[in-house]
Design an enzyme around this catalytic site. Sequence first.
Site, mmCIF file in Angstrom:
data_model
loop_
_atom_site.group_PDB
_atom_site.id
_atom_site.type_symbol
_atom_site.label_atom_id
_atom_site.label_comp_id
_atom_site.label_asym_id
_atom_site.label_seq_id
_atom_site.Cartn_x
_atom_site.Cartn_y
_atom_site.Cartn_z
ATOM 1 N N TYR A 215 -11.612 -0.883 -0.061
ATOM 2 C CA TYR A 215 -11.704 -0.283 1.171
ATOM 3 C C TYR A 215 -10.095 0.368 1.535
ATOM 4 C CZ TYR A 215 -9.417 -3.992 4.037
ATOM 5 O OH TYR A 215 -8.656 -4.898 4.752
ATOM 6 N N ARG A 216 -9.087 -0.221 1.125
ATOM 7 C CA ARG A 216 -7.774 0.521 1.190
ATOM 8 C C ARG A 216 -7.162 0.535 -0.017
ATOM 9 N NH1 ARG A 216 -4.426 -3.522 4.761
ATOM 10 N NH2 ARG A 216 -5.222 -5.433 4.260
ATOM 11 N N TYR B 283 0.776 -1.296 0.051
ATOM 12 C CA TYR B 283 -0.108 0.274 0.007
ATOM 13 C C TYR B 283 0.911 1.204 -0.290
ATOM 14 C CZ TYR B 283 -3.467 -3.127 0.967
ATOM 15 O OH TYR B 283 -4.623 -4.440 0.748
#
Lengths: 512, 512
Positions: free
Chosen positions: B461-462, B87
């Site tokens: 969601y991320r 991420y």
Amino acid sequence: MSADHIATGDVERFFDGARTILGEDRVFATEIDRKAYSDQMAFDMSAHQPAGAVAARSVEDVQRLLKAAGEAKVSLWPISRGKNFGYGGTAPVQAGAVILDLSQMNRIVEINEDLGYCVVEPGVGFYDLFDELERRGHPLWMSVPGNAWGSVAGNALERGVGPQSYGDHAAQICGMEVVLADGTVLRTGAGAMKDNPAWHTTRNSYGPGWDQVFCQSNYGVVTRLGLWLMPPPPATMSLSLQMPDPDDIEKGIAMFQPLRLRGLIDHDAAWVSYVGIASYVGTRSSFWKGDGLLPEEEGAKIRQQLGLGWWNAEVNLYGPEEVIAAKARMVSAAAREAGIAAAGDWRVWREGQDFALSKSGIPGTAGMSMVDWYGGRGGHIGFSPVMPSDPRLAAEQFRRTRALYEKHGVDYYGAFGVGGRQTVAVNEILYNRDSADHRNRVTALFEELIRETHAAGFGEYRTHIDFMDQVAATFDFNDHAMVRFNNTIKDVLDPAGILAPGKQGIWPARFR
Amino acid sequence: MSADHIATGDVERFFDGARTILGEDRVFATEIDRKAYSDQMAFDMSAHQPAGAVAARSVEDVQRLLKAAGEAKVSLWPISRGKNFGYGGTAPVQAGAVILDLSQMNRIVEINEDLGYCVVEPGVGFYDLFDELERRGHPLWMSVPGNAWGSVAGNALERGVGPQSYGDHAAQICGMEVVLADGTVLRTGAGAMKDNPAWHTTRNSYGPGWDQVFCQSNYGVVTRLGLWLMPPPPATMSLSLQMPDPDDIEKGIAMFQPLRLRGLIDHDAAWVSYVGIASYVGTRSSFWKGDGLLPEEEGAKIRQQLGLGWWNAEVNLYGPEEVIAAKARMVSAAAREAGIAAAGDWRVWREGQDFALSKSGIPGTAGMSMVDWYGGRGGHIGFSPVMPSDPRLAAEQFRRTRALYEKHGVDYYGAFGVGGRQTVAVNEILYNRDSADHRNRVTALFEELIRETHAAGFGEYRTHIDFMDQVAATFDFNDHAMVRFNNTIKDVLDPAGILAPGKQGIWPARFR
């Protein structure tokens, strides 16, 4: 506090605008209307008497009314069904505000039987939802508060509780639609994406999670709410427990807490003092004709007559019979070990048997008869601190609270809902609202409860409109940083300061 | 997107100020430092290369650094331990921002064994917390993500997940301390009252609930976090399940969802595709030497060799043996009925046996070897949509995702964590970051995944820092009302726009 805050603005101009928006029949601005929307349990209904009410039927109505209120600088106090008795009912903090009545927005938007949720507008009551679930054969079970005439959404938004597995109602919220003061329609969570079917199924969406910010706040008008419901268990088991002495509360909490933390009790089980239960059965004078505090020996007679302990609890288990029977054995063993007596055996309900015995949440209002305890036109006010599920701290809180009730000559009625980590105390202060003496004593008691509980380190988690500022003032970390933060957010979301000024002690700039 | 946003401000002036505040040894502003704080898995580390880093050790440090950053108009990108690989790792959205490294704030402030929670500073890693719990004899159990070198608090704030009962980490957050951009120290929930012992035990405090707003946002620096931990169960039971065909995913989700909703499985059980598991065992070339997509017949050989299904899951049960044995029988029956094979028998662990077999969350990083799949310097990026636990929708999402992987020539590796209401898909895209060809294909795949998933109605969601704006743009209800709302709040809480600009697509005015 409330007398300091009188709503301003051009109310007549607002009502004229509202008549254009809604038609004559949804604007309520007569003296009778003002009384109807006041706190029916107040000693003095005028203290928080609104200027009237307007009833929206749609998001568009809400948007137009917010615009009109902003132009006229009139405060709007949204209510769902207005049944938040003990905390103010329909009435606003500010006398002179206009009630935004959402009870006609009463559509059950969705019931998702497979994924275990419903989506309701604010006007949907517990009875409405129950009727719909019953029509469908109870594919999902409800959790309901003690008095269930109110709004499903409103109760959850105010953090109401019920004695079922899903009894922490705010914790079941997932995804909402909110109209902001400027008329913007916001959908939270996955609903921020158009037509996303995960809206009411996940809290893990992208970016900040806003649902809990619209609970107990005045940042927007919630027009739709997703709420998780419990899948129906194949069986329930239920056991009543009793403890004979007031000081038993410590061991009662010590027994429940680890069972709850470990999932061996399926809900926050509550110890309720006997006066509470007696007050559902009859008035005080039906038990004892004397004046002053109910003497302990008279209390003993009441307990004897009604078959009650000083403290009384019901433990409910939900699930496949094999699973809950194993849990039940452990609960029984824990009670035995603690020296806590069961009042009877475990009662078992199995799918297909009489639903009324199922321990599903079935709405009722019988509990409201408690307000007749002292006779006259009754009322009650709830004092609701929350604390850790630490038996010693909770026991101290009980003794402190009871001593203050007695000091002010009010019969003690408290309940401790024991969770694995939190214990929520809901203390009911019952009164005859025609008695000036009661008024003085109840007010003094309440103020002292706030003060002494704060001194002990705890706070209320919800309170009556009379005391919203006082309770807010107890949140004192870093020079009341949270109160200041809440007000900062208020100013940016509602710069004209029209939405529920003073709710939970959050004030827009124009009234600070 | 990131290239559009280059941080501004007087970085040298800020570093000078930081040296005064922190001393020379906690300011990292050399070329080596800039590389060390970049995304170690990026194809091009310069895309998000920070200007350097500063390491705070206290709330006061954070306050002073925020002040200095505000004066110099320098953006700060807070990281806890910076291990959010897949991420973005340590790297900021904006190249040129300064990393605010909190890894030296690593105090375990409290472990409450009775009430089941810990309080940690952001620098506390999963290993640190595990060591402390082990020292105490595991009075509480952890939930850990697949790669557990990161921060307990950081992982929860970013909504990480683990395969244990408390595996929805953000859902375990209760009470935090946050330093706002103006230096104000805020404590949320019951912590808003000085020394309130309920701070980390209840979410039912007074007024709006803010905890989830500081998740995945850039509204403040979280300096302390309360997190609920699981009480240790007397026993665990564990079962491995396998399904042979890709299209089995639908029945696999259909089997888990109702069991999860009804509490008969004690965690969100995940179906993991075999490539994922194979990638922990060896590189792709250790299984097959060819180029292009892994052919189905080669995949079959790998499954044969490793004893895997196409889909693989582990179901864990936690509790008294009597209770979980009853649940285990029901899980087995449901699997049989669905035609899903168990890979072996239930394994039972009882208190006192080898803890490593307990199914407690035990930190590890073995899974990170997946990045070596393609050889070279490996990397991965996570594509993580969330959807309702609807077997048909999830199966469609699988087919859509897999087809896009194949179109872009990337071996499919996906996992579906099945909850009662939500299913979280975490798709890992593995690559060799030295390959320009991989770079092109991965980027094209990711962008198409966002687009096609959005077209199907779902959102991530991320997401990786590269794609934060693109994902934010998919939240399109009412002309992106939520994005606008988030930005409005950003402007009031951080008017100078210094805190993590661009995080989750939330931009302060100066960069919009």
